[in-house]
Design a protein around this motif. Sequence first.
Motif, PDB file in Angstrom:
ATOM      1  N   LYS A  35      58.051   5.674  53.571  1.00 37.78           N
ATOM      2  CA  LYS A  35      56.607   5.740  53.021  1.00 37.78           C
ATOM      3  C   LYS A  35      56.987   6.482  52.474  1.00 37.78           C
ATOM      4  CE  LYS A  35      54.821   2.640  56.489  1.00 37.78           C
ATOM      5  NZ  LYS A  35      53.354   3.015  57.612  1.00 37.78           N
ATOM      6  N   LEU A  36      57.489   7.753  52.693  1.00 36.26           N
ATOM      7  CA  LEU A  36      57.271   9.115  51.829  1.00 36.26           C
ATOM      8  C   LEU A  36      58.117   8.605  51.080  1.00 36.26           C
ATOM      9  CD1 LEU A  36      58.028  12.512  54.857  1.00 36.26           C
ATOM     10  CD2 LEU A  36      55.740  11.614  53.289  1.00 36.26           C
ATOM     11  N   TRP A  37      59.000   8.507  50.841  1.00 36.14           N
ATOM     12  CA  TRP A  37      60.279   8.599  49.695  1.00 36.14           C
ATOM     13  C   TRP A  37      59.045   7.225  48.553  1.00 36.14           C
ATOM     14  CZ3 TRP A  37      62.942  11.399  47.364  1.00 36.14           C
ATOM     15  CH2 TRP A  37      63.736  12.230  47.313  1.00 36.14           C
ATOM     16  N   SER A  38      58.788   6.401  49.428  1.00 28.58           N
ATOM     17  CA  SER A  38      58.160   5.393  48.453  1.00 28.58           C
ATOM     18  C   SER A  38      57.339   5.768  47.522  1.00 28.58           C
ATOM     19  CB  SER A  38      57.507   4.235  49.177  1.00 28.58           C
ATOM     20  OG  SER A  38      58.750   3.387  49.513  1.00 28.58           O
ATOM     21  N   LYS A  39      56.485   6.675  48.350  1.00 31.13           N
ATOM     22  CA  LYS A  39      55.122   7.883  47.329  1.00 31.13           C
ATOM     23  C   LYS A  39      55.979   8.222  46.174  1.00 31.13           C
ATOM     24  CE  LYS A  39      51.492  10.052  48.867  1.00 31.13           C
ATOM     25  NZ  LYS A  39      50.906  11.287  49.330  1.00 31.13           N
ATOM     26  N   GLU A  40      56.701   8.901  47.169  1.00 28.04           N
ATOM     27  CA  GLU A  40      57.883  10.342  45.827  1.00 28.04           C
ATOM     28  C   GLU A  40      58.165   8.591  44.213  1.00 28.04           C
ATOM     29  OE1 GLU A  40      59.190  13.788  44.231  1.00 28.04           O
ATOM     30  OE2 GLU A  40      57.389  12.959  45.445  1.00 28.04           O
ATOM     31  N   ILE A  41      59.327   8.006  44.370  1.00 30.35           N
ATOM     32  CA  ILE A  41      59.210   6.874  44.094  1.00 30.35           C
ATOM     33  C   ILE A  41      58.340   6.942  42.653  1.00 30.35           C
ATOM     34  CG2 ILE A  41      60.533   4.910  42.881  1.00 30.35           C
ATOM     35  CD1 ILE A  41      61.715   5.853  46.182  1.00 30.35           C
ATOM     36  N   ARG A  42      57.199   6.668  43.197  1.00 28.91           N
ATOM     37  CA  ARG A  42      56.325   5.503  42.714  1.00 28.91           C
ATOM     38  C   ARG A  42      55.348   6.784  41.941  1.00 28.91           C
ATOM     39  NH1 ARG A  42      54.722   2.964  47.052  1.00 28.91           N
ATOM     40  NH2 ARG A  42      53.007   4.222  47.994  1.00 28.91           N
ATOM     41  N   ARG A  43      55.125   8.242  42.322  1.00 30.73           N
ATOM     42  CA  ARG A  43      54.900   9.365  41.639  1.00 30.73           C
ATOM     43  C   ARG A  43      55.649   9.430  40.545  1.00 30.73           C
ATOM     44  NH1 ARG A  43      55.568  14.033  40.566  1.00 30.73           N
ATOM     45  NH2 ARG A  43      57.440  13.883  41.610  1.00 30.73           N
ATOM     46  N   ARG A  44      56.503   9.863  40.535  1.00 34.32           N
ATOM     47  CA  ARG A  44      58.007   9.906  39.255  1.00 34.32           C
ATOM     48  C   ARG A  44      57.844   8.787  38.175  1.00 34.32           C
ATOM     49  NH1 ARG A  44      63.084  12.721  42.108  1.00 34.32           N
ATOM     50  NH2 ARG A  44      62.211  13.929  43.637  1.00 34.32           N
ATOM     51  N   ARG A  45      58.223   7.735  38.944  1.00 36.17           N
ATOM     52  CA  ARG A  45      57.751   6.489  38.242  1.00 36.17           C
ATOM     53  C   ARG A  45      56.555   6.440  37.083  1.00 36.17           C
ATOM     54  NH1 ARG A  45      55.168   1.149  40.398  1.00 36.17           N
ATOM     55  NH2 ARG A  45      53.663   2.301  40.241  1.00 36.17           N
ATOM     56  N   ASP A  46      55.460   6.677  37.891  1.00 36.37           N
ATOM     57  CA  ASP A  46      54.214   6.589  36.681  1.00 36.37           C
ATOM     58  C   ASP A  46      54.243   7.930  36.436  1.00 36.37           C
ATOM     59  OD1 ASP A  46      53.039   4.851  38.331  1.00 36.37           O
ATOM     60  OD2 ASP A  46      52.046   6.012  39.670  1.00 36.37           O
ATOM     61  N   ASP A  47      54.660   9.201  36.391  1.00 38.78           N
ATOM     62  CA  ASP A  47      54.636  11.015  35.745  1.00 38.78           C
ATOM     63  C   ASP A  47      55.670  10.276  33.818  1.00 38.78           C
ATOM     64  OD1 ASP A  47      53.440  12.039  37.197  1.00 38.78           O
ATOM     65  OD2 ASP A  47      55.139  12.705  38.236  1.00 38.78           O
TER      66      ASP A  47
END
Length: 77
Positions: A41-53
Amino acid sequence: MKFTPEQIAQAALDLPSEARALLADRLVESLDPSEDGHLRKLWSKEIRRRRDDVRSGKVRTIPGDEALKRVRRAVAR
């Protein structure tokens, strides 16, 4: 005799590359599977944040060849 995590890490970093890879695999395999869901879950959140950036233009990407050149220069120092 007890070793500190720093001493263990330094000894591990002194190993040949293949031995470090084997050690890394064994350490990952030793992690508690019940924590796996939380980490995913933590990695998924980080991946989405990076994608959005990247999508928003907040972060500029570089070609893979350029990234590898930069990493090689940094490691060579």
